[in-house]
Scaffold this motif. Structure first.
Motif, short mmCIF file in Angstrom:
data_model
loop_
_atom_site.label_atom_id
_atom_site.label_comp_id
_atom_site.label_asym_id
_atom_site.label_seq_id
_atom_site.Cartn_x
_atom_site.Cartn_y
_atom_site.Cartn_z
N LYS A 1 -8.86 5.09 15.53
CA LYS A 1 -9.66 4.74 14.36
C LYS A 1 -8.87 3.74 13.53
O LYS A 1 -7.71 3.99 13.20
CB LYS A 1 -9.96 5.97 13.52
N VAL A 2 -9.49 2.63 13.21
CA VAL A 2 -8.87 1.61 12.36
C VAL A 2 -9.42 1.78 10.95
O VAL A 2 -10.63 1.66 10.73
CB VAL A 2 -9.14 0.18 12.90
N GLU A 3 -8.53 2.07 10.03
CA GLU A 3 -8.92 2.22 8.62
C GLU A 3 -9.15 0.85 7.99
O GLU A 3 -8.76 -0.18 8.53
CB GLU A 3 -7.78 2.93 7.85
N ARG A 4 -9.73 0.85 6.81
CA ARG A 4 -9.88 -0.38 6.03
C ARG A 4 -8.50 -0.81 5.53
O ARG A 4 -7.62 0.03 5.34
CB ARG A 4 -10.81 -0.14 4.83
N PRO A 5 -8.28 -2.10 5.30
CA PRO A 5 -6.98 -2.58 4.83
C PRO A 5 -6.57 -1.95 3.50
O PRO A 5 -7.40 -1.74 2.62
CB PRO A 5 -7.18 -4.09 4.66
N ALA A 6 -5.29 -1.67 3.39
CA ALA A 6 -4.75 -1.04 2.19
C ALA A 6 -4.54 -2.05 1.06
O ALA A 6 -4.60 -1.69 -0.11
CB ALA A 6 -3.44 -0.32 2.50
N GLY A 7 -4.25 -3.31 1.40
CA GLY A 7 -4.06 -4.32 0.36
C GLY A 7 -2.62 -4.60 0.02
O GLY A 7 -2.31 -4.98 -1.10
N GLY A 8 -1.72 -4.45 0.97
CA GLY A 8 -0.29 -4.72 0.76
C GLY A 8 0.54 -3.61 1.39
O GLY A 8 0.06 -2.49 1.56
N TRP A 9 1.77 -3.94 1.75
CA TRP A 9 2.58 -2.95 2.47
C TRP A 9 2.93 -1.75 1.59
O TRP A 9 3.03 -0.64 2.08
CB TRP A 9 3.82 -3.60 3.11
#
Length: 161
Positions: free
Chosen positions: A36-44
């Motif tokens: 499952k690929v989650e939505r991007p977190a927006g930065g490390w």
């Protein structure tokens, strides 16, 4: 996804990493219900925060869960060590940290491929036991994490050939 069978959750840093993960997960030999690929977190740093807040509890509840934190290393040689230090000791063997040495855009420019095609090529390497793209200058630093993943992830993530 059956949480009582082994599965992988990929937490990408940004949209480019998400597209790479989607290209990987859509590969012909990848078992779709095992990843499952989650939505991007927006930065490390947000990857770390989301991992701690949402995914650590999932891992504690479901022992078959493995996590891939997909980040940009931004040419920071200490990032892997720092991120590993933020993973609870009892979960370390089930968490993998991967990504481009600089950023996915540099990899895309160098490879002259779309992000999805890069992901598919990485899945090809894994499926075929090759190191063509994983050996690229912007990805070769992942070798230790890839070596750890081979025995724990490959047996359930890829169809037998």
């Amino acid at each position: 996804m059956n949480r009582h069978k082994r599965y992988v959750i990929v937490l990408p840093e940004d949209r480019a990493d998400e597209q790479i993960a989607n290209g990987f997960s859509n590969h012909l030999n990848v078992i779709a219900d095992a990843i499952k690929v989650e939505r991007p977190a927006g930065g490390w740093t947000k990857v770390l925060a989301k991992f701690s807040e949402a995914l650590v509890p999932e891992m504690q509840k479901f022992s078959k869960c493995l996590i891939v934190l997909l980040i940009d290393f931004d040419q920071n040689k200490n990032r892997l060590r720092y991120m590993q230090s933020q993973i609870p000791e009892d979960l370390k063997e089930r968490v993998f940290i991967l990504g481009s040495w600089s950023n996915p855009e540099s990899l895309k420019k160098d490879m002259k491929k779309s992000f999805e095609d890069i992901g598919e090529s990485l899945a090809n390497d894994c499926s075929d036991n090759t190191n063509q793209l994983w050996g690229h200058d912007l990805l070769k630093h992942n070798k230790g994490e890839i070596d750890r993943m081979v025995s724990s992830v490959k047996p359930f993530l890829f169809k037998l050939q």
